[in-house]
Design an enzyme around this catalytic site. Structure first.
Site, PDB file in Angstrom:
ATOM      1  N   GLY A  93       6.696   2.210 110.903  1.00  0.00           N
ATOM      2  CA  GLY A  93       7.606   2.318 110.082  1.00  0.00           C
ATOM      3  C   GLY A  93       6.833   2.026 108.570  1.00  0.00           C
ATOM      4  CD1 TRP A 107       8.161   8.397 107.797  1.00  0.00           C
ATOM      5  CD2 TRP A 107       9.116   7.031 106.133  1.00  0.00           C
ATOM      6  NE1 TRP A 107       9.252   8.964 107.037  1.00  0.00           N
ATOM      7  CE2 TRP A 107       9.507   8.139 105.917  1.00  0.00           C
ATOM      8  CE3 TRP A 107       9.206   5.724 105.612  1.00  0.00           C
ATOM      9  CZ2 TRP A 107      10.592   8.398 105.062  1.00  0.00           C
ATOM     10  CZ3 TRP A 107      10.134   6.054 104.365  1.00  0.00           C
ATOM     11  CH2 TRP A 107      10.875   7.468 104.271  1.00  0.00           C
ATOM     12  CG  HIS A 108       8.047   2.730 103.851  1.00  0.00           C
ATOM     13  ND1 HIS A 108       8.596   2.638 105.049  1.00  0.00           N
ATOM     14  CD2 HIS A 108       9.066   3.009 103.002  1.00  0.00           C
ATOM     15  CE1 HIS A 108       9.703   2.234 104.890  1.00  0.00           C
ATOM     16  NE2 HIS A 108      10.361   2.424 103.827  1.00  0.00           N
ATOM     17  N   GLY A 109       3.725   4.658 103.612  1.00  0.00           N
ATOM     18  CA  GLY A 109       2.564   5.047 102.769  1.00  0.00           C
ATOM     19  C   GLY A 109       1.316   4.742 103.750  1.00  0.00           C
ATOM     20  CG  PHE A 126       7.784   5.445 100.011  1.00  0.00           C
ATOM     21  CD1 PHE A 126       6.565   4.855  99.771  1.00  0.00           C
ATOM     22  CD2 PHE A 126       8.945   4.761  99.544  1.00  0.00           C
ATOM     23  CE1 PHE A 126       6.470   3.895  99.184  1.00  0.00           C
ATOM     24  CE2 PHE A 126       8.860   3.437  98.799  1.00  0.00           C
ATOM     25  CZ  PHE A 126       7.483   2.752  98.712  1.00  0.00           C
TER      26      PHE A 126
END
Length: 503
Positions: A318, A321-323, A503
């Site tokens: 997770g 996923w943001h960066g 994102f």
């Protein structure tokens, strides 16, 4: 095109609404096609070069969904596996290829060609949305035979750029109701109210907190305790009101079209533990990670050790996923650790229901979340570590000279306590804490948008219909919304992007 821009508010939105309802009188199909086309135009406004990529992704996944709807189990499973891998490969190339090449070059101490890949806006959101659709189709939970409706489902502009991450069943069945295509004064009033609350959060709060956060994170140096906390808290509340503002605006915009989107934000800083925080922050992403990653990994079905491992894997992925960066990986890892500690503590059953305990637990959760935000926001690990050093007293406590003059009589005592003075910055220091105090008051002491709208909007209330308060517009409400709109419009001279767009 930003929700908080004049071109959107005075151009795109009224034209799209007018076309949707005018065409809806004749043909719901044409109205849906119009909205899908307008959503593609909205996406193309950012970068026209990536519209073919979005359309190719949509066509590919729609074709795969037709194969998943029927046929032998082995073929359906093979199609699902290949389709999910293809989606992740696309996301991986655009989002992580440069990071992987740079990491390998650093590991091998050898220069490698630098990949200059421009990240298509919203790729994480439309990729996850389509993966969820494919899995739901494989499970027999949804099926979409009309390409135009699938196109609208993916590109629907209120959620395309930064969520929420939707299930097909949460949105598209609503377009089967002809009432959606009829102009409704109630939908307009409710949608506009929610949108204006979100707009105010963005332009009146988040954007005014941004300079104080940037002052720390852009040039951290060796910040003292008060300076470090002022910058970190400014960012924590900037992100809070920026993202909750976007979520409100998306829900409000959708309601103008008669469509109800799921809630995505529910006062997460009021959470009394980290698990509760993740049930309130980016709720649709948390749900996606739970349903399509944590549970398939085994969830909590294979003992405590496996559960903590599954939590850690879920949160690290997770974070990524943001960066693409080690900072995001560490941020996800920290939240995995926090969730593991919470799970272990919960098993001891030592928590209390007293008010004092709830206040302490909420404060502790907030401090943990803010500590992790340092890695989320900092441009690199060195900056993050420097800020953390100041955050927990490693650089002492410094006061601006504006305050130092007032504290001159007790200066010897402060020096003995390692409290130092520095020149300049007194006004900015006071301003930052003023904005932080206002933001904290609103975040912790006031109802959130859905709680406010429950007073006027039955659809957002979980109570039985008999106990709901019917929505009734009043002159006071209209005046309050007009004042909020005026204040927000006067702040639109420099529209700033939403933080989650990256994102």
């Amino acid at each position: 095109m930003l929700f908080n821009s004049w071109i959107f508010l005075l151009g795109f939105l009224p034209v799209t609404l007018a076309g949707f309802f005018l065409l809806g009188r004749r043909s719901p199909f044409m109205s849906a096609a119009w909205l899908a086309g307008a959503s593609l135009f909205f996406y193309g406004w950012w970068d026209l070069r990536y519209v073919p990529l979005l359309l190719a992704s949509i066509c590919f996944n729609y074709g795969c969904s037709t194969w998943l709807a029927s046929g032998p189990a082995w073929r359906r499973k093979a199609v699902l596996t290949a389709a999910v891998c293809a989606n992740l490969a696309l996301l991986g190339y655009y989002k992580y290829a440069g990071f992987l090449v740079a990491s390998v070059a650093h590991l091998l101490a050898q220069p490698l060609p630098v990949l200059q890949v421009i990240l298509p806006v919203g790729i994480s959101f439309f990729t996850f949305t389509q993966i969820a659709f494919l899995v739901d189709t494989y499970r027999g939970q949804v099926r979409e035979r009309r390409f135009v409706h699938y196109l609208l489902f993916v590109t629907y502009f209120p959620h395309l750029i930064a969520g929420p991450v939707l299930h097909h069943k949460e949105m598209m069945p609503q377009f089967a109701d002809r009432k959606v295509f009829r102009l409704s004064a109630e939908n307009m009033a409710v949608g506009a109210s929610i949108f204006l609350i979100g707009l105010a959060k963005k332009v009146l709060l988040a954007d005014n907190l941004a300079p104080f956060a940037g002052a720390l994170f852009n040039q951290p140096g060796e910040p003292s305790l008060l300076i470090a906390w002022s910058g970190v808290l400014a960012y924590a509340f900037q992100l809070y009101f920026d993202f909750s503002g976007y979520s409100d605006m998306a829900i409000g915009l959708s309601r103008l079209f008669g469509v109800k989107l799921p809630l995505n934000f529910d006062s997460p800083y009021k959470a009394a533990n980290i698990a509760q925080f993740w049930r309130r922050w980016h709720m649709t992403l948390s749900r996606f990670l739970r349903d399509y990653l944590y549970i398939p990994l085994g969830g909590n079905r294979h003992g405590g050790a496996r559960r903590y491992l599954n939590l850690m894997i879920t949160m690290v992925l997770g974070g990524l996923w943001h960066g693409a960066g080690w900072n995001f990986l560490i941020w996800g890892f920290l939240h995995g650790v926090f969730l593991g500690i919470h799970g272990a503590w919960s098993s001891l059953r030592l928590s209390s229901q007293s008010t004092a305990w709830k206040i302490f637990a909420t404060a502790l959760t907030f401090v943990a979340v803010c500590t992790a935000w340092v890695f989320f926001r900092a441009p690199d690990l060195a900056s993050a570590l420097a800020i953390l050093g100041g955050l927990y007293g490693g650089n002492g406590l410094a006061l601006p000279d504006a305050l130092a003059r007032h504290l001159a009589p007790v200066q010897p005592l402060l020096v003995a306590m390692n409290v130092s003075f520095y020149l300049g910055g007194g006004a900015a220091f006071i301003d930052s804490w003023g904005w932080i105090g206002l933001a904290a008051l609103l975040a912790f002491g006031c109802p959130n948008t859905q709680q406010i709208m429950r007073l006027v909007e039955p659809a957002l209330d979980a109570k039985p219909a008999s106990s709901r308060m019917a929505w009734r517009p009043t002159r006071y409400w209209a005046a309050a919304m007009a004042g909020l709109a005026l204040a927000s419009m006067l702040s639109l001279n420099r529209p700033a992007e939403f933080l989650y767009f990256q994102f």
